[in-house]
Motif scaffolding. Structure first.
Motif, PDB file in Angstrom:
ATOM      1  N   VAL A 184       7.148  -3.131  -8.203  1.00 22.96           N
ATOM      2  CA  VAL A 184       6.092  -2.675  -7.301  1.00 22.96           C
ATOM      3  C   VAL A 184       6.180  -1.160  -7.088  1.00 22.96           C
ATOM      4  CG1 VAL A 184       5.320  -2.739  -4.885  1.00 22.96           C
ATOM      5  CG2 VAL A 184       5.765  -4.872  -6.115  1.00 22.96           C
ATOM      6  N   ALA A 185       7.399  -0.657  -6.943  1.00 20.02           N
ATOM      7  CA  ALA A 185       7.585   0.770  -6.686  1.00 20.02           C
ATOM      8  C   ALA A 185       7.315   1.632  -7.912  1.00 20.02           C
ATOM      9  CB  ALA A 185       9.009   1.029  -6.184  1.00 20.02           C
TER      10      ALA A 185
ATOM     11  N   TRP B 254      -1.228  -0.079  -4.883  1.00 19.17           N
ATOM     12  CA  TRP B 254      -1.523  -1.495  -5.084  1.00 19.17           C
ATOM     13  C   TRP B 254      -2.636  -1.905  -4.128  1.00 19.17           C
ATOM     14  CZ3 TRP B 254       0.323  -4.355  -8.976  1.00 19.17           C
ATOM     15  CH2 TRP B 254       1.495  -3.946  -9.625  1.00 19.17           C
ATOM     16  N   GLN B 255      -3.625  -2.617  -4.631  1.00 19.07           N
ATOM     17  CA  GLN B 255      -4.716  -3.083  -3.801  1.00 19.07           C
ATOM     18  C   GLN B 255      -5.381  -4.289  -4.468  1.00 19.07           C
ATOM     19  OE1 GLN B 255      -7.837  -0.039  -3.649  1.00 19.07           O
ATOM     20  NE2 GLN B 255      -6.883   0.903  -5.431  1.00 19.07           N
ATOM     21  N   GLU B 256      -6.176  -4.985  -3.700  1.00 15.68           N
ATOM     22  CA  GLU B 256      -6.872  -6.146  -4.247  1.00 15.68           C
ATOM     23  C   GLU B 256      -7.786  -5.694  -5.377  1.00 15.68           C
ATOM     24  OE1 GLU B 256      -8.732 -10.183  -2.281  1.00 15.68           O
ATOM     25  OE2 GLU B 256      -9.239  -8.266  -1.366  1.00 15.68           O
ATOM     26  N   PRO B 257      -7.793  -6.430  -6.500  1.00 14.08           N
ATOM     27  CA  PRO B 257      -8.620  -6.002  -7.625  1.00 14.08           C
ATOM     28  C   PRO B 257     -10.098  -5.873  -7.233  1.00 14.08           C
ATOM     29  CG  PRO B 257      -7.154  -7.781  -8.286  1.00 14.08           C
ATOM     30  CD  PRO B 257      -7.046  -7.662  -6.792  1.00 14.08           C
ATOM     31  N   THR B 258     -10.727  -4.809  -7.729  1.00 14.68           N
ATOM     32  CA  THR B 258     -12.145  -4.580  -7.457  1.00 14.68           C
ATOM     33  C   THR B 258     -12.980  -5.784  -7.859  1.00 14.68           C
ATOM     34  OG1 THR B 258     -11.816  -2.227  -7.876  1.00 14.68           O
ATOM     35  CG2 THR B 258     -14.081  -3.033  -7.917  1.00 14.68           C
TER      36      THR B 258
ATOM     37  N   ASP C  40      14.099  -7.086  -8.584  1.00 16.93           N
ATOM     38  CA  ASP C  40      13.242  -6.690  -9.702  1.00 16.93           C
ATOM     39  C   ASP C  40      11.773  -6.638  -9.294  1.00 16.93           C
ATOM     40  OD1 ASP C  40      15.437  -6.538 -11.407  1.00 16.93           O
ATOM     41  OD2 ASP C  40      15.264  -8.626 -12.015  1.00 16.93           O
ATOM     42  N   TYR C  41      11.375  -7.493  -8.367  1.00 18.10           N
ATOM     43  CA  TYR C  41       9.990  -7.480  -7.893  1.00 18.10           C
ATOM     44  C   TYR C  41       9.681  -6.154  -7.215  1.00 18.10           C
ATOM     45  CZ  TYR C  41       6.019  -8.287  -4.808  1.00 18.10           C
ATOM     46  OH  TYR C  41       4.827  -8.160  -4.139  1.00 18.10           O
ATOM     47  N   TRP C  42      10.513  -5.753  -6.256  1.00 15.57           N
ATOM     48  CA  TRP C  42      10.234  -4.523  -5.517  1.00 15.57           C
ATOM     49  C   TRP C  42      10.414  -3.291  -6.402  1.00 15.57           C
ATOM     50  CZ3 TRP C  42       7.276  -4.770  -1.625  1.00 15.57           C
ATOM     51  CH2 TRP C  42       7.286  -5.908  -0.811  1.00 15.57           C
ATOM     52  N   ALA C  43      11.345  -3.360  -7.344  1.00 16.12           N
ATOM     53  CA  ALA C  43      11.490  -2.255  -8.301  1.00 16.12           C
ATOM     54  C   ALA C  43      10.218  -2.090  -9.116  1.00 16.12           C
ATOM     55  CB  ALA C  43      12.683  -2.509  -9.221  1.00 16.12           C
TER      56      ALA C  43
ATOM     57  N   GLY D  36       0.788  -1.224   0.000  1.00 18.18           N
ATOM     58  CA  GLY D  36       0.000   0.000   0.000  1.00 18.18           C
ATOM     59  C   GLY D  36       0.821   1.274   0.000  1.00 18.18           C
ATOM     60  N   GLN D  37       2.152   1.148   0.214  1.00 18.62           N
ATOM     61  CA  GLN D  37       3.036   2.320   0.194  1.00 18.62           C
ATOM     62  C   GLN D  37       3.512   2.651  -1.222  1.00 18.62           C
ATOM     63  OE1 GLN D  37       3.390   3.879   3.096  1.00 18.62           O
ATOM     64  NE2 GLN D  37       2.273   2.245   4.152  1.00 18.62           N
ATOM     65  N   TYR D  38       3.180   1.822  -2.166  1.00 22.05           N
ATOM     66  CA  TYR D  38       3.657   1.975  -3.544  1.00 22.05           C
ATOM     67  C   TYR D  38       2.476   1.958  -4.503  1.00 22.05           C
ATOM     68  CZ  TYR D  38       8.284   0.874  -1.608  1.00 22.05           C
ATOM     69  OH  TYR D  38       9.449   0.875  -0.880  1.00 22.05           O
ATOM     70  N   PRO D  39       2.665   2.372  -5.772  1.00 23.23           N
ATOM     71  CA  PRO D  39       3.884   2.853  -6.427  1.00 23.23           C
ATOM     72  C   PRO D  39       4.334   4.221  -5.902  1.00 23.23           C
ATOM     73  CG  PRO D  39       2.246   2.169  -8.048  1.00 23.23           C
ATOM     74  CD  PRO D  39       1.561   2.244  -6.724  1.00 23.23           C
ATOM     75  N   GLU D  40       5.575   4.564  -6.188  1.00 22.15           N
ATOM     76  CA  GLU D  40       6.108   5.870  -5.825  1.00 22.15           C
ATOM     77  C   GLU D  40       5.269   6.956  -6.486  1.00 22.15           C
ATOM     78  OE1 GLU D  40      10.198   6.438  -6.644  1.00 22.15           O
ATOM     79  OE2 GLU D  40      10.881   5.179  -5.000  1.00 22.15           O
TER      80      GLU D  40
END
Length: 359
Positions: free
Chosen positions: A273-274, A123-127, A268-271, A111-115
């Motif tokens: 996500v950000a 980022w959140q659970e799809p509607t 690469d995953y966190w990059a 929930g702190q990302y993307p920058e």
């Protein structure tokens, strides 16, 4: 059909440690985001960690493989009940946190990302997945299980919109998490549902296309069990093709280019996500997550009773093991007491508990 020859080799590139590169990444870390992650994780740890420890109140809650238990206890020479109890508490704590921390990362850190994202575009659970779940309200567990077989969104854990594309992410914790059954399930889900994922994404978010990403939160390309790559290889026999093996290794696309499928691992995953639109700019993001967790742990241990909870479990488990009664006198073959000492008998008592309920 696109040939898969050489596909695995092309995408399993090693990532050696580069101190200078890591030093540069540290310079890009956001203190504000580290503190935000730390604050969010502190709340989770302070409440849930002691609760998780105290939730295991019986010897059966610490059940593990009796064979591995005895072999490990012997190799480590765990001579008394306290040492054996600490080993069991530690291993169960690790196993429990491996699952629960993965879920907390999805809910708290993601929930702190993307920058630079605005409220409502993290980022959140799809509607659509939330709506699917809501439609099951009132059903029994058995009925829900039967209905989930037809779920369109089950494999998608998180989503966000970046630029003109919607990003759909399935999150696995690490390098050996995906098994053969999950390979089949994820491949089938992407093959059968990507058109619906695209359709609803275009209608709801007015995007031009979607990226479907298999994410592993730690590890490297060359250190996985290759299951995530097997998913991609299977998709190459189902209408997907490589985008460009040299410039975009491991990226698959449909004929129109509106759906892209690939995996992102560790750094690469966190990059990704950000900054889903340009991950190359945020390779430092994994450091923000680790630093945030370090801050959270320091704060949580200063004011919570995690240590007290662990000591309570050690006392309880030691007492439970010592209360296990073996046959006495002639009921116990003499060769057993002749060949085995108290340490071995203690390990045996703990191992035997794996075959019974209660306590």
């Amino acid at each position: 059909m696109t040939s898969t020859r050489g596909f695995y080799k092309a995408i399993k590139s090693p990532r050696p440690y580069d101190a200078a590169e890591v030093a540069r990444w540290f310079q890009s870390v956001s203190m504000e985001r580290v503190n935000a992650i730390g604050t969010a994780m502190e709340k989770y740890i302070s409440i849930n960690l002691p609760q998780s420890v105290r939730s295991k109140s019986r010897l059966s809650d610490y059940r593990t493989s009796p064979y591995v238990l005895m072999a490990t206890a012997g190799a480590l020479r765990l001579e008394d009940l306290r040492e054996l109890s600490k080993f069991l508490v530690d291993i169960k704590l690790y196993m429990g946190l491996e699952t629960s921390f993965g879920k907390s990362i999805e809910k708290v850190v993601m929930g702190q990302y993307p920058e630079g994202s605005c409220l409502g575009n993290q980022w959140q659970e799809p509607t659509e997945k939330v709506e699917e779940f809501a439609a099951l309200a009132g059903l029994s567990n058995e009925e829900k299980s039967a209905r989930r077989v037809d779920s369109v969104w089950r494999e998608i854990d998180s989503s966000c919109v970046a630029g003109n594309r919607r990003h759909l992410l399935t999150i696995k914790s690490g390098t050996s998490t995906i098994n053969d059954t999950q390979v089949g399930g994820m491949y089938t889900a992407i093959r059968d549902n990507h058109k619906e994922w695209l359709r609803t994404s275009v209608e709801r978010f007015e995007v031009h296309g979607i990226d479907v990403v298999i994410g592993l939160t730690y590890g490297t390309d060359s250190a996985t069990n290759n299951k995530e790559n097997q998913i991609l290889a299977k998709l190459m026999s189902a209408g997907f093709k490589e985008m460009d093996r040299l410039t975009h290794p491991g990226v698959l696309t449909n004929e129109e280019g509106t759906v892209r499928v690939y995996r992102a691992i560790g750094i690469d995953y966190w990059a990704y996500v950000a900054n889903p639109a340009n991950p190359a700019e945020t390779e430092h993001a994994f450091l923000e997550v680790l630093l945030g967790l370090a801050v959270a742990l320091r704060r949580a241990h200063e004011k919570s009773d995690i240590g007290a909870a662990l000591n309570e479990r050690l006392d309880l488990l030691s007492s439970a093991i010592s209360d296990l009664k073996f046959p006495e006198g002639d009921d116990l073959p003499r060769w057993i007491t002749a060949d085995l000492g108290m340490s071995e008998l203690t390990w045996l008592a703990a191992a035997i508990s794996a075959f019974f309920d209660g306590r």
